[in-house]
Design an enzyme around this catalytic site. Sequence first.
Site, short mmCIF file in Angstrom:
data_model
loop_
_atom_site.label_atom_id
_atom_site.label_comp_id
_atom_site.label_asym_id
_atom_site.label_seq_id
_atom_site.Cartn_x
_atom_site.Cartn_y
_atom_site.Cartn_z
N ASP A 205 0.83 -1.20 0.00
CA ASP A 205 0.00 0.00 0.00
C ASP A 205 0.87 1.25 0.00
O ASP A 205 1.80 1.38 0.80
CB ASP A 205 -0.89 -0.01 1.25
CG ASP A 205 -1.78 1.21 1.34
OD1 ASP A 205 -2.74 1.30 0.56
OD2 ASP A 205 -1.51 2.08 2.20
N GLU A 270 0.81 -0.57 -5.05
CA GLU A 270 -0.12 0.51 -5.35
C GLU A 270 0.68 1.80 -5.42
O GLU A 270 1.36 2.16 -4.46
CB GLU A 270 -1.19 0.63 -4.26
CG GLU A 270 -2.13 1.80 -4.49
CD GLU A 270 -2.67 2.42 -3.21
OE1 GLU A 270 -3.82 2.88 -3.23
OE2 GLU A 270 -1.94 2.47 -2.21
#
Length: 534
Positions: A205, A270
Amino acid sequence: MTETANARRWWHGATIYQIYPRSFADSNGDGIGDLPGITAHLDHVASLGVEAMWLSPFFTSPMKDFGYDVANYCNVDPIFGTLADFDALIARAHALGLKIIIDQVWSHTSDEHPWFVESRSSRTNPKADWYVWADAKPDGSPPSNWQSVFGGPAWTWDARRGQYYLHNFLKEQPQLHGHNAELQEALLDTARFWLDRGVDGFRLDAINFAMHDPELRDNPPMPSNGKTRTRPFDFQRKLYNQGHPDIPAFLERVRALLDSYDGDRFTVAEIGGDDATREMKLFCAGDTRLNTAYGFDFLYAPELSPRILRDAIEPWDDGSPWPSWAFENHDAPRAVSRWLPAGADADAFGRIKMLLLACLRGNIFLYNGEELGLPQVEIAFEDLQDPEAIANWPLTLSRDGARTPMPWATDADNLGFGAGKPWLPAGEAHRPLAVDRQEGDARSLLNFTRHVLRLRNAHPALRSGSMTIVEASDAILAFERELEGQRLLCVFNLSNDEATFAASADWRVIETIGDVDGDRFGPFAARVAIRDEA
């Protein structure tokens, strides 16, 4: 490793199904989805024809950002269940042939994480340098002009240390000092914990925030592009608080760890921001960094147009690292609500969107409910949970509207999500789109999704081949996919008007949606054709 060699790896061209645990299925009636609820519905996931699931965070957390503020990387938050529940989920998923990918949130933690509690206690404790601390400027102001994604300065004063700490998101999400070697080893230990439990890979993330500029230089202003800017964050070029050049070296350590395990473990990053494409390619370059990455090209795109698609796809068609694509996720409004032109047919649009995604080069992500064609739910201000939406109301589109409960049963309480009042209201517009109703309709979007994923998996050129754009006009997107002599021509009319595309006669049609007659394509019509080369 060549593209053809990579095509033999399970993840290359895989379809990955994202589950937002809070909103998938509630097994105990407390209004919050949980791990046993996911396990109970794994047959649905497997029936889609996906290879893997990505689970958004289920770790111990005070839930200020709903799990992306981790207080213990190596345990399950009680609202989601227990480690035994996770082990049961893994076992059932693997029995169904599904891989499990979990989030690793390594750019920040919760301010309740024991690491941060210790770090803030003094300037000399063993973890004093595990977070980003800095003295105030002589006038008492923050060390730099960096701004938080969620609004306001990215620095908060802490009287315990008499310093500011950095947070690129909420003030309750202090920034980890990614340059610190001891911290890096601690993060790798958390990865080992989950790999040893059988997970098949990680989504990293916001990994381009993992390291900052140690000189704390101010970010320069971002030139105005005429769009409304709702956050101070949007006024800066993020040169110094994300995308640091030392990040790839850490990612090589991550890749080496995963490669030391059996089973072809998988990593996807991401990457958001103004320099996302360059960073994604850098973070996935060669065979020693991450397997793939995805950005926000489509998640916040104002429309699904040929030119937007061309601009996102073409940078990856030069033998670059392997990309990944998502039209929806937990951070963006539902695509059908963002992209459906006024007066257009939602079912026809949902079909062309799904077929298009299945034909793209790269891994593809489906967000839970996307297979049902769910629209965005309007959430009243008093029901909002999303801290970003609350802070920027009403100009920021709420993420909550894409996080509402999964509709399992048309006539059940809370649409079959669970017995208790859900943490977000169920969407009434989702009732006719519930899983049980679509299961019984051979022409439903749910069954069409299964069909197009079978189509993708049956043709190596679609799953793992190269991609060449043939046309990207106002209405038509056409491209070829090719692998080892198999060629496919994919043509999409992405407009609500009639359009034309001429192709030679030696293509054999294998899929058509909408009104297609020769060179004429009706609104949201598409055709996929094949030509096997000798």
